[in-house]
Design a protein around this motif. Structure first.
Motif, mmCIF file in Angstrom:
data_model
loop_
_atom_site.group_PDB
_atom_site.id
_atom_site.type_symbol
_atom_site.label_atom_id
_atom_site.label_comp_id
_atom_site.label_asym_id
_atom_site.label_seq_id
_atom_site.Cartn_x
_atom_site.Cartn_y
_atom_site.Cartn_z
ATOM 1 N N ASP A 1 6.212 7.632 -4.863
ATOM 2 C CA ASP A 1 6.073 6.940 -5.656
ATOM 3 C C ASP A 1 8.242 6.723 -6.030
ATOM 4 O OD1 ASP A 1 6.865 6.267 -8.558
ATOM 5 O OD2 ASP A 1 6.804 8.456 -8.926
ATOM 6 N N LEU A 2 8.623 5.580 -5.550
ATOM 7 C CA LEU A 2 10.032 5.672 -5.273
ATOM 8 C C LEU A 2 10.993 4.972 -6.639
ATOM 9 C CD1 LEU A 2 12.266 5.329 -3.315
ATOM 10 C CD2 LEU A 2 11.799 3.117 -2.897
ATOM 11 N N ARG A 3 11.472 5.661 -6.905
ATOM 12 C CA ARG A 3 12.562 5.815 -8.394
ATOM 13 C C ARG A 3 14.043 4.862 -7.650
ATOM 14 N NH1 ARG A 3 11.188 10.976 -8.075
ATOM 15 N NH2 ARG A 3 9.341 11.476 -8.889
ATOM 16 N N GLU A 4 14.256 4.101 -8.509
ATOM 17 C CA GLU A 4 16.001 3.524 -8.696
ATOM 18 C C GLU A 4 16.330 4.030 -7.803
ATOM 19 O OE1 GLU A 4 14.942 0.302 -9.887
ATOM 20 O OE2 GLU A 4 16.783 0.412 -8.932
ATOM 21 N N ILE B 1 0.649 -1.411 -0.639
ATOM 22 C CA ILE B 1 0.204 -0.232 0.312
ATOM 23 C C ILE B 1 0.619 1.576 -0.315
ATOM 24 C CG2 ILE B 1 -1.178 1.349 1.441
ATOM 25 C CD1 ILE B 1 -2.554 -0.826 2.330
ATOM 26 N N ILE B 2 2.170 0.798 1.077
ATOM 27 C CA ILE B 2 3.701 2.547 0.692
ATOM 28 C C ILE B 2 3.215 2.889 -0.116
ATOM 29 C CG2 ILE B 2 4.933 3.347 1.810
ATOM 30 C CD1 ILE B 2 4.469 1.251 4.203
ATOM 31 N N THR C 1 -0.912 -3.038 19.038
ATOM 32 C CA THR C 1 -1.521 -3.601 19.010
ATOM 33 C C THR C 1 -1.349 -4.453 17.610
ATOM 34 O OG1 THR C 1 -3.063 -2.647 16.978
ATOM 35 C CG2 THR C 1 -4.320 -3.223 18.796
ATOM 36 N N GLN C 2 -1.205 -5.451 16.953
ATOM 37 C CA GLN C 2 -1.043 -5.980 16.280
ATOM 38 C C GLN C 2 -0.550 -4.993 14.866
ATOM 39 O OE1 GLN C 2 0.924 -9.133 16.092
ATOM 40 N NE2 GLN C 2 2.219 -8.655 14.163
ATOM 41 N N ARG C 3 -2.109 -3.742 14.786
ATOM 42 C CA ARG C 3 -1.433 -3.275 13.747
ATOM 43 C C ARG C 3 -0.967 -2.324 13.770
ATOM 44 N NH1 ARG C 3 -5.483 1.416 13.410
ATOM 45 N NH2 ARG C 3 -5.273 2.427 11.151
ATOM 46 N N GLU C 4 -0.037 -1.552 15.045
ATOM 47 C CA GLU C 4 0.631 -0.331 15.193
ATOM 48 C C GLU C 4 1.791 -1.366 14.691
ATOM 49 O OE1 GLU C 4 -2.447 0.957 16.125
ATOM 50 O OE2 GLU C 4 -1.610 -0.402 17.899
ATOM 51 N N MET C 5 2.251 -2.470 15.044
ATOM 52 C CA MET C 5 3.357 -3.381 14.942
ATOM 53 C C MET C 5 4.306 -4.020 13.500
ATOM 54 S SD MET C 5 3.170 -6.181 18.002
ATOM 55 C CE MET C 5 2.693 -5.887 19.873
ATOM 56 N N ASP C 6 2.747 -3.926 12.567
ATOM 57 C CA ASP C 6 2.417 -3.689 11.005
ATOM 58 C C ASP C 6 2.850 -3.049 10.862
ATOM 59 O OD1 ASP C 6 2.174 -6.847 11.695
ATOM 60 O OD2 ASP C 6 0.099 -6.718 11.203
ATOM 61 N N LEU C 7 2.366 -1.639 10.588
ATOM 62 C CA LEU C 7 2.722 -0.342 10.025
ATOM 63 C C LEU C 7 4.071 -0.514 10.413
ATOM 64 C CD1 LEU C 7 -0.478 2.003 10.935
ATOM 65 C CD2 LEU C 7 0.072 0.729 8.448
ATOM 66 N N ALA C 8 4.929 -0.345 12.129
ATOM 67 C CA ALA C 8 6.403 0.226 12.034
ATOM 68 C C ALA C 8 7.178 -0.289 10.876
ATOM 69 C CB ALA C 8 6.427 -0.324 14.228
ATOM 70 N N LEU D 1 -4.882 2.854 5.432
ATOM 71 C CA LEU D 1 -4.695 2.468 6.319
ATOM 72 C C LEU D 1 -5.792 2.054 7.776
ATOM 73 C CD1 LEU D 1 -0.877 4.291 6.591
ATOM 74 C CD2 LEU D 1 -1.911 1.936 5.734
ATOM 75 N N GLY D 2 -6.799 2.139 6.925
ATOM 76 C CA GLY D 2 -7.781 1.485 7.655
ATOM 77 C C GLY D 2 -8.315 1.530 9.072
ATOM 78 N N GLY D 3 -8.176 2.412 9.440
ATOM 79 C CA GLY D 3 -8.405 3.208 10.330
ATOM 80 C C GLY D 3 -7.930 4.330 11.317
ATOM 81 N N PRO D 4 -8.280 4.773 12.082
ATOM 82 C CA PRO D 4 -7.321 6.265 13.078
ATOM 83 C C PRO D 4 -6.821 5.978 12.932
ATOM 84 C CG PRO D 4 -9.418 5.196 14.400
ATOM 85 C CD PRO D 4 -9.715 4.917 13.182
ATOM 86 N N PRO D 5 -5.613 6.798 13.700
ATOM 87 C CA PRO D 5 -3.987 6.808 14.670
ATOM 88 C C PRO D 5 -4.468 6.129 15.505
ATOM 89 C CG PRO D 5 -4.610 8.955 14.360
ATOM 90 C CD PRO D 5 -5.633 8.166 13.716
#
Ligand SMILES: [Fe+2]
Length: 607
Positions: A223-226, A216-217, A266-273, A254-258
């Motif tokens: 938009d990341l270039r080489e 998603i990022i 929660t697991q969500r913050e860990m996955d975001l990190a 990202l499926g919800g508020p900060p």
């Protein structure tokens, strides 16, 4: 001949600092927060500057120059253009670096002069030039590529260039609002931590998560270039106009508020990190490859706030393309004070630069205040503290034995460190072999989140027997894996655990400093820069066979690292450290008058 004194100053953004050079040699450096006890203090560094002048035994009139670490007019232009809605200006790929060094005459001269009571010349460098200078000039390299990455200076958010001898030239820059520092900060905010100080927590949290949001990022946010340059999709960010880093579109994506600060992780913050860390590393790797390709050099110097991401640094060292890496220990804006002073010495005055083979010029980053044995004893006496004054070797023996007995020790000795890491002079120490040490230190001593890992200080001579580390890491800015023979395999049951539940599974024979992915943020301790800390760890090794100690900064959360014996004593009396060593005085908590106890942890706002 009279020596030439140059004072470098960084201020008014965050992490103000001052640094003094005498004939190009660093005499003293300090961050204002340590003196005012206001974390990240951004006011003009009056106290830090005073400390520098006092250390050299000079007054303001002895200064040949004062240097300021960025150009207020250019920064003002960016803020104005952003406010008027005309930024971002130009294109967003790497651009040619702008005109270099110039003098600026403006209102800030007056402010600086009056704060310092100084009447001489004030010179200004660009923000990323100051970072670059702080990365290259004190480095152990005759020539090197330089990479600087941070939130933002005037316009630049990243740059690379070349340092050779006493010369430094930035070649390309990435410009606001495309900023890796701000992308990371946006996720820091979104995962419920404080921007500018919580980035470390995001990095520490990352190994608990899965890189679920990476796609998603890349698809939506960046938009990341080489070549490592990139454009951030401003539709999702709010730092141009608002008070927060992200807005509703970011949350929707990202499926919800900060996360609400201080609420359960929660697991969500860990996955975001984990996800933002993966992206950050990829960008750094690409930028480094570009710098390598375009300069053809084998050494790399790093600075800027993002250079404090020691996980990315560790990867850079392991996976190339550079053979050697040196990172300025005060990589954030504090280090700009040093950079601008060195720019004046080498560029403005054209003075040569000599490199001692294999040695940098930071003197272990031990550049802050120190206190004599008599000053320390006088302070402790005035407090009515109970203490023993010991001979050095006896002190080391005693402390090593107590550490091996799982006692936690506040260790205050010699000159305070410059930069965000405590490197054995303002440190809290513990036994890394203890399976409960991480939890106890986090919850009872530092009053901070239980997931946060601790770092090992290892004797330089033994580092490679314990960690897969190529070279040295004196400033605790490289993460390296614990060597296989010291690891502990997980059972099938343990392997099935998720997220924070993994925390309590010991990963090695030194579990207190082994992160859940077997990594460790290593400090190599060298006898030439810190003989007493080296001697203490050697004593611990003689008793236990283990040449490693847990080393965490001497403070509680949200408080700056202690500076004076008074700060150390207060911190000791306000948390659950059992022992305090200040210079050669040893204090036991159990022997202190209970009336001296400080109700301490509530004095600082949560971070
Ligand atoms: Fe910066």
């Amino acid at each position: 001949m009279k020596p030439t004194y140059i004072l470098g100053v960084s201020a008014f953004y965050h992490d103000s600092a001052a640094c003094l050079l005498r004939d190009g040699v660093i005499v003293a450096a300090g961050q204002e927060e340590r003196f005012t006890r206001k974390k990240g203090d951004s006011d003009f560094p009056r106290h830090a500057a005073q400390y520098c002048l006092k250390t050299a035994g000079i007054g303001p009139s002895d200064l040949a120059y004062v240097g300021f670490y960025d150009k207020p007019l250019l920064k003002f232009e960016r803020i104005l253009e952003t406010y008027l809605g005309v930024a971002p200006r130009g294109f967003s790929q790497f651009r040619l670096a702008g005109p270099a060094w110039m003098k600026e005459k403006l209102f800030q001269d007056r402010e600086i002069r009056s704060a310092l009571n100084y009447e001489g010349e004030v010179l200004y460098a660009e923000h990323h030039e100051s970072h670059a200078a702080s990365a290259f000039f004190p480095s152990p390299f005759e020539e090197a590529a330089i990479l600087t990455v941070d939130g933002v200076g005037e316009w630049a958010t990243a740059s690379f260039g070349v340092g050779r001898g006493n010369n430094l030239e930035l070649r390309k820059e990435l410009h606001w609002p495309d900023s890796l520092g701000l992308l990371y900060s946006a996720f820091t905010y979104f995962t419920g931590f404080k921007v500018n100080s919580g980035e470390y927590k995001v990095m520490g949290l990352a190994p608990y998560g899965e890189p679920k949001y990476v796609d998603i990022i890349y698809r939506e946010l960046i938009d990341l270039r080489e070549d490592g340059s990139f454009t951030l999709n401003q539709k999702y960010f709010n730092y141009l106009t608002g008070l927060t880093m992200t807005d509703g579109a970011f949350s929707a994506l990202l499926g919800g508020p900060p996360r609400v600060p201080e609420s359960k992780l929660t697991q969500r913050e860990m996955d975001l990190a984990r996800s933002v860390q993966v992206v950050c590393e990829e960008i750094i790797m690409r930028m480094a490859k570009t710098a390598h390709r375009e300069t053809g050099l084998e050494n790399l110097c790093l600075a800027g706030g993002v250079a404090l991401n020691c996980v990315a640094n560790g990867r850079l060292l392991r996976e190339g393309p550079f053979k050697r890496l040196w990172i300025q220990p005060a990589a954030g804006d504090a280090g700009g004070a040093l950079g601008v002073a060195q720019l004046i010495w080498h560029r403005h005055l054209g003075r040569p630069r000599t490199v001692q083979t294999g040695k940098d010029a930071m003197r272990g980053a031990y550049l802050g205040p120190e206190f004599s044995a008599d000053e320390i004893a006088a302070y402790l006496d005035a407090q009515g503290a109970s203490y023993e004054r010991l001979e050095r070797h006896c002190l080391h023996e005693r402390v090593a034995r107590l550490l091996a007995d799982e006692k936690i020790v506040g260790w205050f000795d010699g000159r305070m460190e410059f930069g965000p890491r405590a490197l054995g002079n303002r440190s809290i120490l513990g036994d890394p072999r203890s399976p409960t040490m991480q939890k106890v230190l986090n919850l009872k001593v530092k009053y901070r989140e239980s997931f946060r890992p601790f770092a090992p200080s290892v004797l330089h001579e033994d580092a490679q027997r314990w960690f897969d580390l190529d070279g040295t890491s004196p400033y605790m800015l490289l993460v390296a894996p614990v060597r296989a023979e010291h690891r502990r395999d997980m059972t099938a049951e343990e392997r099935a655990l998720f997220g924070i539940d993994k925390l309590n599974v010991p990963r090695s024979t030194i579990p207190a400093v082994t992160h859940i992915d077997y990594s460790a943020r290593v400090q190599t301790v060298h006898a030439d820069t810190n003989p007493r800390f080296h001697a203490l760890i050697s004593c611990f090794k003689a008793k236990t066979g283990c040449p490693v100690l847990v080393n965490t900064s001497f403070n509680v959360r949200s408080e700056p690292i202690v500076c004076t014996p008074e700060d150390a004593f207060r911190c000791f009396m306000g948390n659950e450290i059992e022992l305090l060593v200040v210079g050669n005085c040893m204090l036991r908590k159990a022997e202190q008058n209970p009336a001296l106890k400080v109700d301490y942890k509530d004095e600082f706002e949560p971070d």
